[in-house]
Design a protein around this motif. Structure first.
Motif, PDB file in Angstrom:
ATOM      1  N   ALA A 103       0.881  -1.170   0.000  1.00  7.63           N
ATOM      2  CA  ALA A 103       0.000   0.000   0.000  1.00  7.63           C
ATOM      3  C   ALA A 103       0.916   1.216   0.000  1.00  7.63           C
ATOM      4  O   ALA A 103       1.919   1.252   0.731  1.00  7.63           O
ATOM      5  N   GLU A 106       3.052   2.683   2.994  1.00  3.51           N
ATOM      6  CA  GLU A 106       3.039   1.749   4.120  1.00  3.51           C
ATOM      7  C   GLU A 106       4.154   0.715   3.962  1.00  3.51           C
ATOM      8  O   GLU A 106       4.532   0.354   2.856  1.00  3.51           O
ATOM      9  N   ALA A 111       1.090  -3.019   9.059  1.00  7.75           N
ATOM     10  CA  ALA A 111      -0.184  -3.661   9.380  1.00  7.75           C
ATOM     11  C   ALA A 111      -0.103  -4.583  10.599  1.00  7.75           C
ATOM     12  O   ALA A 111      -1.128  -5.128  11.022  1.00  7.75           O
ATOM     13  N   ASP A 192      -8.003  -7.521   5.651  1.00 12.30           N
ATOM     14  CA  ASP A 192      -8.887  -6.479   5.133  1.00 12.30           C
ATOM     15  C   ASP A 192      -8.341  -5.862   3.851  1.00 12.30           C
ATOM     16  O   ASP A 192      -9.103  -5.545   2.931  1.00 12.30           O
ATOM     17  N   ASP A 193      -7.012  -5.672   3.802  1.00  9.58           N
ATOM     18  CA  ASP A 193      -6.423  -5.050   2.614  1.00  9.58           C
ATOM     19  C   ASP A 193      -6.593  -5.931   1.384  1.00  9.58           C
ATOM     20  O   ASP A 193      -6.949  -5.460   0.293  1.00  9.58           O
ATOM     21  N   LYS A 196     -10.316  -6.122   0.259  1.00  8.17           N
ATOM     22  CA  LYS A 196     -10.706  -4.943  -0.524  1.00  8.17           C
ATOM     23  C   LYS A 196     -10.235  -5.070  -1.971  1.00  8.17           C
ATOM     24  O   LYS A 196     -10.983  -4.780  -2.920  1.00  8.17           O
TER      25      LYS A 196
END
Length: 232
Positions: A103, A106, A111, A192-193, A196
């Motif tokens: 990301a 990041e 995370a 979650d990443d 998505k």
């Protein structure tokens, strides 16, 4: 013919794909396992995350590969996801093997529940490298004792900066075609990443009933998933 560029996760090198490569080549495709800077036969040298991204881009360009399927396992999903957009129309597809995904801005440890505090402390205490882990780290992952011994014996400390430096993405990762391979013994659901990203029409999910190191535990089955992904 696809050209698979295979990048294993933290502490591992090109050797981790030794049992997968023959299946890909037997099916008529190119298979190019890659050791990232600071690991395996390239051990000891300093490397940051962008070094690893450039390692992948350089390999694709050096070999003048086309129809490239970039395969990133575990940590290596981070540099693979960045390299994918940088090789332009050479890319056919990405395959994330139970992998982290980048990301923009990041890092690999961003995370983590503690934001990577413990990993960063471990790196600081070990000369800038993420240290090796004991054989018990691989328990419950569908591996035989022999397979665990191979992983432990071949592992090298991982350059710490690759885990703490931020990713750089010029476009949303969901715009590029990808297969995400979820290994069920390592955790039942994608994060979650990843969830998505899987809402993108260009991404699809595949599951394997094995642990986090399928190139050792189920190399034939993993190779078949890679071949299927290349045909999409």
């Amino acid at each position: 013919m696809a050209n698979f560029v295979l990048v294993a996760g933290a502490r591992l090198g090109a050797w981790a794909w030794d049992e997968v490569v023959p299946y890909l080549r037997a099916a008529g495709h190119g298979a190019h396992p890659l050791t990232l800077s600071g690991l395996a036969e390239k051990r000891g040298g300093p490397a940051g995350q962008q070094t690893h991204v450039q390692d992948i881009v350089d390999e694709v360009e050096r070999l003048d590969l086309r129809d490239v399927v970039l395969v990133g396992h575990s940590y290596s999903g981070i540099p693979v996801g960045q390299a994918a957009e940088r090789i332009g129309d050479r890319l056919a597809r990405m395959v994330f093997v139970d992998a982290s995904v980048p990301a923009d801005g990041e890092s690999f440890v961003s995370a983590w529940p503690d934001g990577g505090v413990m990993v960063k402390a471990s790196i600081a205490e070990n000369g800038g490298f993420w240290p090796l882990v004991p054989a018990t780290h691989y328990d419950g992952q569908g591996l035989t004792d022999e397979q665990v011994a191979r992983i432990v014996g071949g592992s090298t400390p991982h350059p710490g900066a690759t885990l703490t430096e931020p990713a750089v993405l010029a476009r949303p990762l969901g715009e590029l075609p990808a297969t995400y391979l979820l290994c069920l013994l390592a955790g039942g659901e994608p994060g979650d990443d990843v969830a998505k990203l899987l809402t993108s029409k260009r991404w699809r999910l595949v599951e394997m009933d094995t642990g986090h190191w399928p190139m050792f535990s189920q190399p034939r089955e993993l190779a078949q998933i890679l071949l299927d992904a290349a045909g999409e």
